[in-house]
Motif scaffolding. Sequence first.
Motif, PDB file in Angstrom:
ATOM      1  N   ILE A 136      53.645  40.403  36.505  1.00 38.09           N
ATOM      2  CA  ILE A 136      54.150  39.458  35.500  1.00 38.09           C
ATOM      3  C   ILE A 136      54.006  39.989  34.082  1.00 38.09           C
ATOM      4  O   ILE A 136      54.962  39.991  33.296  1.00 38.09           O
ATOM      5  CB  ILE A 136      53.431  38.100  35.647  1.00 38.09           C
ATOM      6  N   GLN A 137      52.814  40.436  33.725  1.00 38.63           N
ATOM      7  CA  GLN A 137      52.581  40.875  32.352  1.00 38.63           C
ATOM      8  C   GLN A 137      53.481  42.055  32.000  1.00 38.63           C
ATOM      9  O   GLN A 137      54.080  42.098  30.914  1.00 38.63           O
ATOM     10  CB  GLN A 137      51.110  41.252  32.169  1.00 38.63           C
ATOM     11  N   VAL A 179      48.505  37.843  45.123  1.00 38.18           N
ATOM     12  CA  VAL A 179      47.929  38.509  43.952  1.00 38.18           C
ATOM     13  C   VAL A 179      48.675  39.781  43.564  1.00 38.18           C
ATOM     14  O   VAL A 179      48.870  40.033  42.365  1.00 38.18           O
ATOM     15  CB  VAL A 179      46.425  38.773  44.177  1.00 38.18           C
ATOM     16  N   PRO A 180      49.145  40.622  44.510  1.00 38.81           N
ATOM     17  CA  PRO A 180      49.897  41.806  44.075  1.00 38.81           C
ATOM     18  C   PRO A 180      51.077  41.464  43.177  1.00 38.81           C
ATOM     19  O   PRO A 180      51.311  42.134  42.169  1.00 38.81           O
ATOM     20  CB  PRO A 180      50.357  42.427  45.408  1.00 38.81           C
ATOM     21  N   GLY A 181      51.791  40.412  43.520  1.00 41.48           N
ATOM     22  CA  GLY A 181      52.915  40.010  42.696  1.00 41.48           C
ATOM     23  C   GLY A 181      52.499  39.558  41.308  1.00 41.48           C
ATOM     24  O   GLY A 181      53.225  39.764  40.331  1.00 41.48           O
ATOM     25  N   GLN A 182      51.314  38.944  41.214  1.00 40.40           N
ATOM     26  CA  GLN A 182      50.851  38.486  39.903  1.00 40.40           C
ATOM     27  C   GLN A 182      50.654  39.652  38.935  1.00 40.40           C
ATOM     28  O   GLN A 182      50.810  39.504  37.722  1.00 40.40           O
ATOM     29  CB  GLN A 182      49.550  37.696  40.047  1.00 40.40           C
ATOM     30  N   VAL A 197      44.548  48.027  44.732  1.00 40.17           N
ATOM     31  CA  VAL A 197      43.138  48.085  45.144  1.00 40.17           C
ATOM     32  C   VAL A 197      42.349  46.895  44.607  1.00 40.17           C
ATOM     33  O   VAL A 197      41.282  46.565  45.137  1.00 40.17           O
ATOM     34  CB  VAL A 197      42.478  49.401  44.673  1.00 40.17           C
ATOM     35  N   ASN A 198      42.882  46.242  43.567  1.00 37.05           N
ATOM     36  CA  ASN A 198      42.201  45.084  42.987  1.00 37.05           C
ATOM     37  C   ASN A 198      42.776  43.754  43.473  1.00 37.05           C
ATOM     38  O   ASN A 198      42.356  42.696  43.009  1.00 37.05           O
ATOM     39  CB  ASN A 198      42.309  45.132  41.455  1.00 37.05           C
ATOM     40  N   ALA A 199      43.741  43.826  44.393  1.00 38.95           N
ATOM     41  CA  ALA A 199      44.508  42.631  44.742  1.00 38.95           C
ATOM     42  C   ALA A 199      44.031  41.950  46.011  1.00 38.95           C
ATOM     43  O   ALA A 199      44.628  40.961  46.429  1.00 38.95           O
ATOM     44  CB  ALA A 199      45.990  42.993  44.885  1.00 38.95           C
ATOM     45  N   ASP A 209      52.950  49.417  38.375  1.00 43.66           N
ATOM     46  CA  ASP A 209      51.778  48.594  38.076  1.00 43.66           C
ATOM     47  C   ASP A 209      51.258  47.877  39.315  1.00 43.66           C
ATOM     48  O   ASP A 209      50.044  47.726  39.490  1.00 43.66           O
ATOM     49  CB  ASP A 209      52.115  47.581  36.985  1.00 43.66           C
ATOM     50  N   MET A 210      52.167  47.414  40.155  1.00 42.36           N
ATOM     51  CA  MET A 210      51.729  46.761  41.389  1.00 42.36           C
ATOM     52  C   MET A 210      50.983  47.746  42.290  1.00 42.36           C
ATOM     53  O   MET A 210      49.940  47.427  42.860  1.00 42.36           O
ATOM     54  CB  MET A 210      52.920  46.151  42.126  1.00 42.36           C
TER      55      MET A 210
END
Length: 428
Positions: free
Chosen positions: A286-287, A280-283, A63-65, A57-58
Amino acid sequence: MHLIQKSKKLANVCYDIRGPVLERAREMEAEGQKIIKLNIGNVGVFGFDPPDEIVRDMIKNMVNAAPYSDSKGMFASRKAIMQYTQQKNIEGVTIDDIYIGNGASELIVMSMQALLDNGDEVLVPTPDYPLWTAAVTLAGGKAVHYLCNEEKDWMPDLADIEAKITPHTKAIVVINPNNPTGALYPDELLKKIVDLAREHQLIVFADEIYDKCLYDGTTHTSIASLANDVLFITMNGLSKNYRSCGYRVGWMVVSGEKKYARDYIVGLDMLSSMRLCSNVPGQFAIQTALGGYQSINDLVAPGGRLTRQRDLAHRLLTGIPGVTCVKASASLYMFPKLDPEIYPIEDDRQFAYELLEKEKVLIVQGTGFNWIAPDHFRVVFLPNSDDLTHAIERIARFLEYYRKKFGTEELAMKKYGPVRQEKELRVV
């Protein structure tokens, strides 16, 4: 030129988990020597990999991070954390009560910077995870250490806590599950701590980063689930439960009695905004982590790798004359005691240096966790069984050298019986 000195604010700050003994270990490694490291819970270097779905997922979301996120964190990630607090029976938590940080460590420092004025006191356990004491000190406060009682399986001493509350006391830190002792606190004890916090109007800071590293069928209760009329600040993250230390993903949850803490929360918001956002990549992990398969349960189940290694480490350590150890109920650590009659250590950092030099084993001495005497050290039981056995054999050999050095071998035999043979130590 005049000498450039470090800030005086650092005078009483230490973090010996990555301190001077580690620096010597790095020098030895640079010389080509191989060091067995029992000093830090860096799970990834011991073959504990993060779940594949987190990594995927990361990568997919990289590309969105690139842009900053909201200073408190991405909505979806905070929503997943909010749902996790509901699973932990913590009531009244909204999206705005959640702050995502670069690990829980950043948030611990932030929470103290927002709260403390010079001279304010915070009750911190001894032994503690030393970042708590350091964060209080750097914020201008005074860490007042309350005793955890080894004879009662490292439970906090309620009488000692109450005796150390003064008009300057602002908060109490509860590390549960505990690092470095491996203790897990029962509900009855947690409720009594809440009662003290309520009576003296203290904030409860709950460090729960190991809340899934539980053995022998035990369960963890979040202290914030036990009351709504006390202010709780709960720290957690992905580092240990999801073997993602390097991703630096932690969170802080504000719950309980918030209406009197509005100005403090403004301070938290201000500091959160000043660092722009956490990575942000790490965020994006979480989900998936909180909602996915909980592989930690396999590791801590009977026969799981962490359980086997805990049992092995405890058996080997307590087989050494003059070494006693409360068996960990949770976390990744144990905090064995060296009988001071058998091992008359005056400087336990020097003890750790000597162990490193003679046996190439790296540990952290007990005073590095703000323990009150030079008679403990922390062991990380993350290495595989063969390496763990080899490391503890080296510790046993070093302690035999120490007994001979101080002439306590005969006393050790009288108090603890004969030394186990090497083949007995190697039984896994």
